[in-house]
Design a protein around this motif. Structure first.
Motif, short mmCIF file in Angstrom:
data_model
loop_
_atom_site.label_atom_id
_atom_site.label_comp_id
_atom_site.label_asym_id
_atom_site.label_seq_id
_atom_site.Cartn_x
_atom_site.Cartn_y
_atom_site.Cartn_z
N ILE A 136 0.88 -1.18 0.00
CA ILE A 136 0.00 0.00 0.00
C ILE A 136 0.91 1.22 0.00
CG2 ILE A 136 -1.80 1.28 1.21
CD1 ILE A 136 -2.57 -1.35 2.62
N ALA A 137 0.79 2.06 -1.02
CA ALA A 137 1.68 3.21 -1.14
C ALA A 137 0.89 4.48 -1.44
CB ALA A 137 2.70 2.98 -2.25
N SER A 138 1.51 5.60 -1.11
CA SER A 138 0.93 6.91 -1.38
C SER A 138 2.04 7.85 -1.84
CB SER A 138 0.26 7.46 -0.12
OG SER A 138 -0.45 8.64 -0.40
N VAL A 139 1.67 8.79 -2.70
CA VAL A 139 2.58 9.85 -3.14
C VAL A 139 1.86 11.18 -2.99
CG1 VAL A 139 3.99 8.46 -4.71
CG2 VAL A 139 1.91 9.53 -5.56
N VAL A 140 2.63 12.22 -2.67
CA VAL A 140 2.08 13.57 -2.56
C VAL A 140 3.03 14.56 -3.20
CG1 VAL A 140 0.83 13.06 -0.42
CG2 VAL A 140 3.11 14.04 -0.29
N ALA A 141 2.46 15.61 -3.74
CA ALA A 141 3.22 16.78 -4.19
C ALA A 141 2.39 17.98 -3.77
CB ALA A 141 3.42 16.75 -5.70
N SER A 142 3.05 19.00 -3.24
CA SER A 142 2.29 20.11 -2.67
C SER A 142 2.99 21.44 -2.84
CB SER A 142 2.06 19.85 -1.17
OG SER A 142 1.27 20.87 -0.59
N VAL A 143 2.16 22.47 -3.01
CA VAL A 143 2.60 23.86 -2.96
C VAL A 143 2.15 24.35 -1.58
CG1 VAL A 143 2.42 26.15 -3.96
CG2 VAL A 143 2.31 24.11 -5.44
N VAL A 144 3.10 24.63 -0.72
CA VAL A 144 2.82 25.01 0.66
C VAL A 144 2.95 26.53 0.79
CG1 VAL A 144 3.51 24.71 3.07
CG2 VAL A 144 3.73 22.80 1.46
N TYR A 145 1.88 27.16 1.25
CA TYR A 145 1.87 28.61 1.43
C TYR A 145 2.54 28.91 2.79
CZ TYR A 145 -1.56 28.87 -2.38
OH TYR A 145 -2.18 28.78 -3.59
#
Length: 148
Positions: A136-145
């Motif tokens: 079970i895997a997850s990936v994230v990419a984010s623009v953090v303010y």
């Protein structure tokens, strides 16, 4: 306006745990994320992610995807376009889609948003996280303010 662009990936015993682990890998696992739409202020500056106060409320544009199908390749992508008048951020994600295709899709969308607003792009950044699922895997990419 100041932002950081981060990404992370990880596995976990459940989908929620995999997602939480991916957030931690990206450096944003100990804060409360508030998803916002895609607008950035004029001449936005990109910075390294600072140490965020645990439990704080943090605005972000977040792309994420989780899978429990071993062998799936999962990708989360964000793209940021910065102009003098304003900026835009977009997110996209996919399962078993080439990461390059998702990068191109995100780049197209953010360029279109800026063109529609008649804003010249000074800087364009695309960032993604990709992994092949073991359990079970997850990936994230984010623009953090970031706070001013």
């Amino acid at each position: 306006m100041k932002i950081a662009i981060v990404s992370g990936k990880d596995e976990g015993p459940t989908k929620l745990n995999a997602f939480d682990n991916a957030l931690s890998d990206a450096g944003i696992g100990d804060v409360n994320l508030i998803r916002v739409s895609s607008m950035l202020g004029p001449n936005t500056e990109i910075h390294e992610l600072p140490c965020l106060k645990p439990g704080s409320m943090v605005n972000c544009v977040l792309s994420d995807i989780t899978s429990d199908n071993p062998g799936d390749e999962i990708t989360a992508t964000v793209a940021v376009a910065i102009g003098e008048e304003l900026g835009c951020a977009v997110e996209t994600q996919g399962i078993n889609r080439p990461p390059e295709e998702l990068r191109e899709e995100a780049e197209f969308m953010v360029k279109y948003m800026m063109e529609k607003r008649e804003v010249k792009i000074k800087e364009l950044i695309v960032k993604e996280a990709t992994t092949t699922v073991n359990d079970i895997a997850s990936v994230v990419a984010s623009v953090v303010y970031l706070e001013e």
